[in-house]
Design a protein around this motif. Structure first.
Motif, PDB file in Angstrom:
ATOM      1  N   UNK A 188       5.690 -12.059   4.837  1.00 17.35           N
ATOM      2  CA  UNK A 188       6.141 -11.266   3.786  1.00 17.35           C
ATOM      3  C   UNK A 188       7.538 -10.978   3.981  1.00 17.35           C
ATOM      4  N   UNK A 189       8.480 -11.391   3.021  1.00 16.69           N
ATOM      5  CA  UNK A 189       9.990 -11.022   3.102  1.00 16.69           C
ATOM      6  C   UNK A 189      10.498  -9.788   2.400  1.00 16.69           C
ATOM      7  N   UNK A 190      10.980  -8.807   2.984  1.00 13.22           N
ATOM      8  CA  UNK A 190      11.517  -7.722   2.007  1.00 13.22           C
ATOM      9  C   UNK A 190      13.006  -7.870   1.882  1.00 13.22           C
ATOM     10  N   UNK A 191      13.362  -7.719   0.653  1.00 12.49           N
ATOM     11  CA  UNK A 191      14.883  -7.833   0.113  1.00 12.49           C
ATOM     12  C   UNK A 191      15.498  -6.521   0.321  1.00 12.49           C
ATOM     13  N   UNK A 192      16.955  -6.642   0.694  1.00 15.62           N
ATOM     14  CA  UNK A 192      17.538  -5.466   0.653  1.00 15.62           C
ATOM     15  C   UNK A 192      17.699  -4.294  -0.458  1.00 15.62           C
ATOM     16  N   UNK A 209       2.510  -2.754  -1.874  1.00 22.72           N
ATOM     17  CA  UNK A 209       3.608  -2.250  -0.629  1.00 22.72           C
ATOM     18  C   UNK A 209       4.821  -2.079  -1.297  1.00 22.72           C
ATOM     19  N   UNK A 210       5.275  -0.594  -1.101  1.00 22.72           N
ATOM     20  CA  UNK A 210       6.923  -0.620  -1.656  1.00 22.72           C
ATOM     21  C   UNK A 210       7.926  -0.553  -0.391  1.00 22.72           C
ATOM     22  N   UNK A 211       7.606  -1.121   0.697  1.00 20.63           N
ATOM     23  CA  UNK A 211       8.232  -1.387   1.928  1.00 20.63           C
ATOM     24  C   UNK A 211       8.216  -0.296   2.682  1.00 20.63           C
ATOM     25  N   UNK A 212       7.447   0.932   2.503  1.00 27.53           N
ATOM     26  CA  UNK A 212       7.604   2.142   3.090  1.00 27.53           C
ATOM     27  C   UNK A 212       6.521   2.024   4.339  1.00 27.53           C
ATOM     28  N   UNK A 213       7.126   2.674   5.517  1.00 27.59           N
ATOM     29  CA  UNK A 213       6.339   2.952   6.608  1.00 27.59           C
ATOM     30  C   UNK A 213       5.090   4.099   6.607  1.00 27.59           C
ATOM     31  N   UNK A 214       4.395   4.109   7.201  1.00 31.62           N
ATOM     32  CA  UNK A 214       3.101   5.061   7.143  1.00 31.62           C
ATOM     33  C   UNK A 214       3.712   6.588   7.109  1.00 31.62           C
ATOM     34  N   UNK A 269      11.599   4.068   4.599  1.00 31.60           N
ATOM     35  CA  UNK A 269      11.694   2.850   4.235  1.00 31.60           C
ATOM     36  C   UNK A 269      11.805   1.703   5.473  1.00 31.60           C
ATOM     37  N   UNK A 270      11.105   0.699   5.496  1.00 33.12           N
ATOM     38  CA  UNK A 270      10.868  -0.335   6.590  1.00 33.12           C
ATOM     39  C   UNK A 270      12.217  -1.228   6.596  1.00 33.12           C
ATOM     40  N   UNK A 271      13.054  -1.212   5.472  1.00 37.84           N
ATOM     41  CA  UNK A 271      14.309  -1.691   5.472  1.00 37.84           C
ATOM     42  C   UNK A 271      13.907  -3.651   5.178  1.00 37.84           C
ATOM     43  N   UNK A 272      14.829  -4.023   4.760  1.00 37.61           N
ATOM     44  CA  UNK A 272      14.970  -5.606   4.665  1.00 37.61           C
ATOM     45  C   UNK A 272      14.581  -6.325   5.753  1.00 37.61           C
ATOM     46  N   UNK A 321       5.182  -7.292  16.244  1.00 33.17           N
ATOM     47  CA  UNK A 321       3.732  -7.057  16.097  1.00 33.17           C
ATOM     48  C   UNK A 321       3.442  -5.466  16.213  1.00 33.17           C
ATOM     49  N   UNK A 322       4.455  -4.798  15.782  1.00 25.76           N
ATOM     50  CA  UNK A 322       3.956  -3.245  15.659  1.00 25.76           C
ATOM     51  C   UNK A 322       3.613  -3.014  14.262  1.00 25.76           C
ATOM     52  N   UNK A 323       2.845  -2.141  14.108  1.00 27.68           N
ATOM     53  CA  UNK A 323       2.185  -1.741  12.871  1.00 27.68           C
ATOM     54  C   UNK A 323       3.250  -0.855  12.171  1.00 27.68           C
ATOM     55  N   UNK A 324       3.401  -1.351  10.969  1.00 31.12           N
ATOM     56  CA  UNK A 324       4.492  -0.444  10.051  1.00 31.12           C
ATOM     57  C   UNK A 324       3.870   0.246   8.868  1.00 31.12           C
TER      58      UNK A 324
END
Length: 570
Positions: A566-570, A536-541, A545-548, A516-519
């Motif tokens: 939402x699923x981010x791949x490696x 969204x390119x899987x980056x944090x604010x 990188x937020x990671x897979x 539940x943490x805001x990314x």
């Protein structure tokens, strides 16, 4: 012969009726259709074939063919010029007594995935990974152990991804809801029909914007009306609950009055055309519509491009028929050349395999060679073929409805996720225009609720239309708050998120992790009514990188919020 077919051929009286019919001399049929049988190479595969499904799985612009069999299934790549290559490789070489095989982009990544039904083994979902081939991603309820027969894709809840209905023979059917690539068994009420199920097909028969479901049984069939919110209501009474024994069924607006009609194929009893008169149905069984053979596969398609839908009917052990639509509820049976194939016909499906503007047909036979019937029509009408690409809606655009007006006549078609007997026509929407060289208008109603209009579209071409994409397209506001399915999902480099506001107001689009943490905050401010997008390119604010992993995207407006996985791949 499958265990299922052994059960069917043992029906009391069926053998005697079959023998009697085979002793009747074949009547001469009128000419008027020119088809050439193509059986070279893998097209003429021999034996125990059932489902036929077309899709451009490799994205090269022509439809490829998947055939389910009692034995190793086949993936036939279309290499043009009537040439098909057998490119079957694990895990597509399913050898587990195959039933339906249906294509749909369940993960919205831009290529067609494949769901395989098995009668004597668990079903399987094959994810299309492009050049890397297919991966068996069967987990949980996707591996339903049946005994499986039919399946059909649809976005029944209109949330932007494809859901799946499974038909089992003598055990409860299942509705599997797609929650961002993971499937949940959402079966409730009449959806759990436990009849001797054979096939299912979705279609918006009541014109309310969501797909309804028709299930054929070896006994009374079922029409399940979609009421929204996951609720389905059984529509009772004749003729819609035809007692069959039902095999294939196909929706199509044969009379061009703006609603979907339904053709039913029955095993050893009269078939029926159910004309939709504003939500109620009238049975038409006049010859040749009331064919009393052992009907199996059925498929609508405008083979002569004259502007109305014709019908191909496969019979098991008897002559098949092309029923030419002559208007006014009149049809003419054509059986010349390969059309009257008298093998043990099962699945049939239309596609323009050679890109010449007319529809070709593949016929599967149980025990004899299959055949691709190339349409060599001369002097036919103009045509227009449409490839629809969803952005807010599911990427395959299954469930989208197109209304075309040309030469003062209107007609509709819907993109289908499975139809007939264990089969699926091409996902391309294929219209005949008759004498008109141009479509005066195209109105596309996407599953998301977006409506696009194109004016003055030239005929005799194949056109790609992206949801809300091309210039000159008008978009009507959506009256509800919507959060579209992320595309692609799962994603590698980046994904696109689409949302719709019914009125101007403040909105936030936020990415959270599983705790539940805001990314990341993608949108925070006032927006006008209508559709908007963010990437969204899987980056944090903070930029890292937020990671897979698994994340949640949350759309927030005052008093309301919507969430997607939402699923981010490696």
């Amino acid at each position: 012969m499958t265990a299922f077919r052994e059960v069917r051929s043992a029906r009391p009286g069926a053998w005697a009726a079959w023998v009697a019919l085979l002793l009747v001399a074949a009547a001469a049929r009128p000419a008027g259709a020119q088809f050439t049988a193509l059986t070279q190479g893998p097209l003429g595969q021999d034996g125990n074939a059932f489902g036929v499904s077309w899709s451009d799985y490799d994205g090269d612009g022509d439809p490829d063919l998947y055939i389910s069999r009692d034995g190793p299934n086949l993936l036939l790549r279309n290499d043009g010029g009537g040439t098909f290559a057998d490119v079957t490789a694990a895990p597509l070489d399913n050898a587990d007594n195959g039933g339906a095989a249906v294509w749909g982009d369940y993960d919205n990544d831009g290529d067609s995935d494949l769901y395989l039904v098995n009668y004597q083994a668990p079903n399987r979902l094959m994810r299309n990974d492009g050049a890397a081939g297919f991966t068996d991603v069967t987990v949980g309820p996707l591996g339903d152990a049946g005994p499986g027969q039919g399946a059909a894709w649809a976005d029944y809840d209109r949330d932007g991804d494809l859901d799946l209905y499974l038909v089992d023979y003598g055990t409860p059917n299942h509705l599997l809801r797609n929650d961002g690539g993971a499937f949940v068994d959402a079966t409730a009420g009449p959806l759990a029909d436990a009849g001797w199920g054979l096939a299912a097909t979705w279609g918006d028969y009541d014109n309310d914007g969501d797909p309804d479901l028709y299930v054929t049984n070896d006994g009374p069939n079922r029409l399940l009306r979609n009421e929204g919110g996951g609720v389905f209501v059984r529509v009772t009474g004749l003729p819609i609950e035809d007692s069959g024994p039902g095999q294939g069924a196909a929706w199509g607006d044969y009379d061009n009055d703006g609603d979907l009609d339904l053709y039913l194929a029955n095993w050893g009893m009269a078939n029926k055309l159910l004309r939709n008169d504003g939500g109620t149905f009238v049975a038409i069984t006049s010859a040749p519509l009331g064919d009393t053979g052992f009907g199996t596969g059925v498929a609508w398609g405008d083979y002569d491009n004259d502007g109305d839908l014709d019908l191909y009917l496969a019979n098991y052990g008897q002559a098949n028929k092309l029923l030419r639509n002559d208007g006014g509820n009149a049809f003419t049976a054509l059986t010349s050349g390969p059309l009257g194939n008298s093998g043990d016909g099962t699945g049939v499906a239309w596609a323009d395999h050679d890109g010449d503007g007319d529809l070709d047909l593949y016929l599967a036979n149980d025990g004899q060679p299959g055949v691709l019937m190339r349409n060599d029509l001369t002097g036919g009408g103009h045509w227009l073929h449409l490839d629809l690409v969803g952005t807010v809606s599911n990427r395959s655009a299954i469930g989208a409805r197109v209304r075309l007006v040309a030469g003062g006549a209107s007609r509709i078609q819907e993109v289908s996720g499975g139809s007939g007997y264990l089969s699926q026509n091409s996902l391309t929407v294929e219209f005949g225009l008759g004498a008109a060289a141009m479509a005066d208008s195209l109105v596309i109603r996407w599953p998301s609720g977006i409506v696009q209009t194109l004016l003055g579209v030239d005929g005799d071409q194949r056109l790609t239309i992206v949801e809300s994409g091309p210039a000159g397209v008008s978009e009507e506001p959506d009256p509800t708050l919507r959060l579209g399915a992320p595309a692609p999902n799962p994603f590698g480099r980046e994904t696109t998120l689409r949302f719709s506001l019914p009125a101007a107001g403040r909105v936030r689009l936020v990415i959270h992790d599983l705790q539940g943490r805001r990314i990341a905050t993608l949108v925070d401010g006032m927006r006008d009514p209508g559709w908007h997008s963010a990437r969204w390119d899987a980056r944090r604010d903070g930029g890292g990188r937020a990671g897979a992993g698994i994340y949640w995207v949350r759309l927030e407006t005052p008093g309301t919020s919507l969430t997607r996985r939402l699923i981010a791949l490696p």
